[in-house]
Motif scaffolding. Sequence first.
Motif, short mmCIF file in Angstrom:
data_model
loop_
_atom_site.label_atom_id
_atom_site.label_comp_id
_atom_site.label_asym_id
_atom_site.label_seq_id
_atom_site.Cartn_x
_atom_site.Cartn_y
_atom_site.Cartn_z
N GLU A 5 -4.54 21.14 2.61
CA GLU A 5 -4.16 22.11 1.59
C GLU A 5 -4.11 23.54 2.15
O GLU A 5 -3.28 24.33 1.74
CB GLU A 5 -5.14 22.07 0.42
N LEU A 13 4.97 25.57 0.04
CA LEU A 13 4.41 25.51 -1.31
C LEU A 13 5.51 25.45 -2.36
O LEU A 13 5.38 24.77 -3.38
CB LEU A 13 3.49 26.72 -1.54
N MET A 16 6.48 21.92 -2.57
CA MET A 16 5.42 21.18 -3.26
C MET A 16 5.51 21.39 -4.77
O MET A 16 5.35 20.44 -5.54
CB MET A 16 4.04 21.61 -2.75
N GLU A 17 5.79 22.61 -5.19
CA GLU A 17 5.91 22.90 -6.63
C GLU A 17 7.01 22.05 -7.27
O GLU A 17 6.85 21.53 -8.37
CB GLU A 17 6.18 24.39 -6.88
N TRP A 20 5.61 18.48 -7.51
CA TRP A 20 4.59 18.38 -8.57
C TRP A 20 5.23 18.43 -9.95
O TRP A 20 4.88 17.67 -10.84
CB TRP A 20 3.56 19.49 -8.43
N ASP A 21 6.18 19.36 -10.13
CA ASP A 21 6.84 19.50 -11.43
C ASP A 21 7.64 18.25 -11.79
O ASP A 21 7.72 17.88 -12.96
CB ASP A 21 7.74 20.73 -11.46
N SER A 71 -2.71 17.02 -4.58
CA SER A 71 -2.44 17.52 -5.93
C SER A 71 -2.36 19.04 -5.95
O SER A 71 -2.87 19.72 -5.05
CB SER A 71 -3.53 17.05 -6.90
N ARG A 72 -1.73 19.53 -6.99
CA ARG A 72 -1.65 20.97 -7.21
C ARG A 72 -3.07 21.56 -7.30
O ARG A 72 -3.34 22.62 -6.76
CB ARG A 72 -0.87 21.22 -8.51
N GLU A 73 -3.97 20.85 -7.98
CA GLU A 73 -5.34 21.33 -8.15
C GLU A 73 -6.07 21.42 -6.81
O GLU A 73 -6.83 22.36 -6.58
CB GLU A 73 -6.11 20.42 -9.11
N ARG A 76 -4.61 24.53 -5.06
CA ARG A 76 -5.11 25.74 -5.72
C ARG A 76 -6.58 25.98 -5.39
O ARG A 76 -6.98 27.10 -5.09
CB ARG A 76 -4.93 25.64 -7.23
#
Length: 126
Positions: A5, A13, A16-17, A20-21, A71-73, A76
């Motif tokens: 990450e 990123l 990745m967005e 994820w979306d 994961s996004r989490e 982040r």
Amino acid sequence: MSSVEEKITEAELEVMEVLWDAGEPCTLGQIKEALWEKNGDTTKTLLRRLCAKGAVGQEKRQVYWYTPLVSREEVRGSRTKKLIDRLYAGSARNMVAALVRADQLNQEDIAQLRQLLDEMDGERRQ
């Protein structure tokens, strides 16, 4: 040793967005379209790097399909920790204090933070 990450660049990123979306595997064409990219070479390079880092998986059908493996989490959380370590000497309290002093938190934000802290405190007492 840094995690996957932490190694994801800003340009990666963005890819990745999109993944994820989407919430499902995507082709290069779908990712290019979401990023408004015309030729696709940049996106293809970013995907190759993300696969090499272990952040994205690819599956060959008639074309390659890409899926996020982190994961996004997770990203982040890792980036937030890195930011806190770098700018606030590892102190989340100092970061929140800086946000309050800079008037970056409205009353709703403060109320939600209080609620979150109360919930965490209640969990610790159990």
